[in-house]
Design a protein around this motif. Structure first.
Motif, PDB file in Angstrom:
ATOM      1  N   MET A 295      10.233  -5.826   5.719  1.00  0.00           N
ATOM      2  CA  MET A 295      11.042  -4.723   5.217  1.00  0.00           C
ATOM      3  C   MET A 295      10.215  -3.822   4.307  1.00  0.00           C
TER       4      MET A 295
ATOM      5  N   LEU B 119       6.563   5.049   4.337  1.00  0.00           N
ATOM      6  CA  LEU B 119       7.506   4.358   5.208  1.00  0.00           C
ATOM      7  C   LEU B 119       6.949   4.283   6.624  1.00  0.00           C
TER       8      LEU B 119
ATOM      9  N   LEU C 193       5.910   0.900   8.818  1.00  0.00           N
ATOM     10  CA  LEU C 193       6.589   0.603  10.082  1.00  0.00           C
ATOM     11  C   LEU C 193       5.774   1.045  11.293  1.00  0.00           C
TER      12      LEU C 193
ATOM     13  N   GLN D   3      16.084  -0.161   7.418  1.00  0.00           N
ATOM     14  CA  GLN D   3      14.959  -0.032   8.340  1.00  0.00           C
ATOM     15  C   GLN D   3      15.443   0.187   9.772  1.00  0.00           C
TER      16      GLN D   3
END
Length: 188
Positions: free
Chosen positions: A4, A24, A28, A75
């Motif tokens: 996460m 972010l 990811l 997410q």
């Protein structure tokens, strides 16, 4: 899914903070590459290599970074939004390629009727046909279209889709079956 991201990144990225979007996306990136690779692998089976994995992820980033304000609850919501952006990138790439195939950059010359009848046009690639069928489905059943979009374009699992849409896993499975039936009929 990967680990996460920090909890404060999602609201900051949704508020338009460019550095939060960068961070972010960095956290990811592997997950987005996996989804892009899976989607592109399915495209290349039909001989329609549009972009490479890195280009698709970077184009998705560009589209997300340009948005003034987005709202990501978690997410999974971010990945669902990214799957919609990937769909948009891929559809634009197909349309651009079709425009080039049909002489998009060429000087247009008026053809006589006899010559025009002898020319053939290429078939629409699978991706564009899926996009058009998905647009039809969205007009009838928006949630079914979201499920297909997240799974087909974003590579999300049924569990991730259920979390993103706030519905049960069994509902996602039923929606996927109904959407597949609709798309099968629409693509025939």
């Amino acid at each position: 899914m990967t680990g996460m991201p920090r909890p404060e990144l999602l609201p900051a990225a949704g508020g338009g903070d460019a550095s939060a979007v960068d961070e972010l996306f960095g956290q990811l990136y592997a997950e987005l590459r996996r989804a892009a690779h899976a989607r592109l692998y399915r495209s290349t089976r039909d001989g329609a290599a549009l972009l490479d994995t890195t280009a698709l992820v970077h184009e998705t980033y560009e589209r997300l970074a340009r948005q003034a304000s987005l709202s990501f609850a978690n997410q999974t919501h971010f990945l669902a939004y990214a799957s919609r952006a990937m769909r948009s990138v891929l559809v634009d790439a197909v349309r651009e390629r079709l425009a080039e195939q049909r002489g998009g950059a060429a000087v247009h010359v008026e053809l006589t009727t006899g010559l025009g009848e002898r020319l053939s046009t290429p078939d629409t690639p699978e991706l564009l046909r899926v996009h058009e069928a998905l647009s039809e489905l969205a007009a009838i059943e928006p949630r079914l279209a979201q499920v297909v979009e997240m799974r087909y374009f974003g590579g999300l699992t049924n569990d991730e889709i259920a979390a993103a849409l706030g519905i049960g896993l069994r509902t996602v499975e039923r929606d996927w079956e109904r959407a597949r039936s609709f798309l099968y009929a629409a693509l025939q």
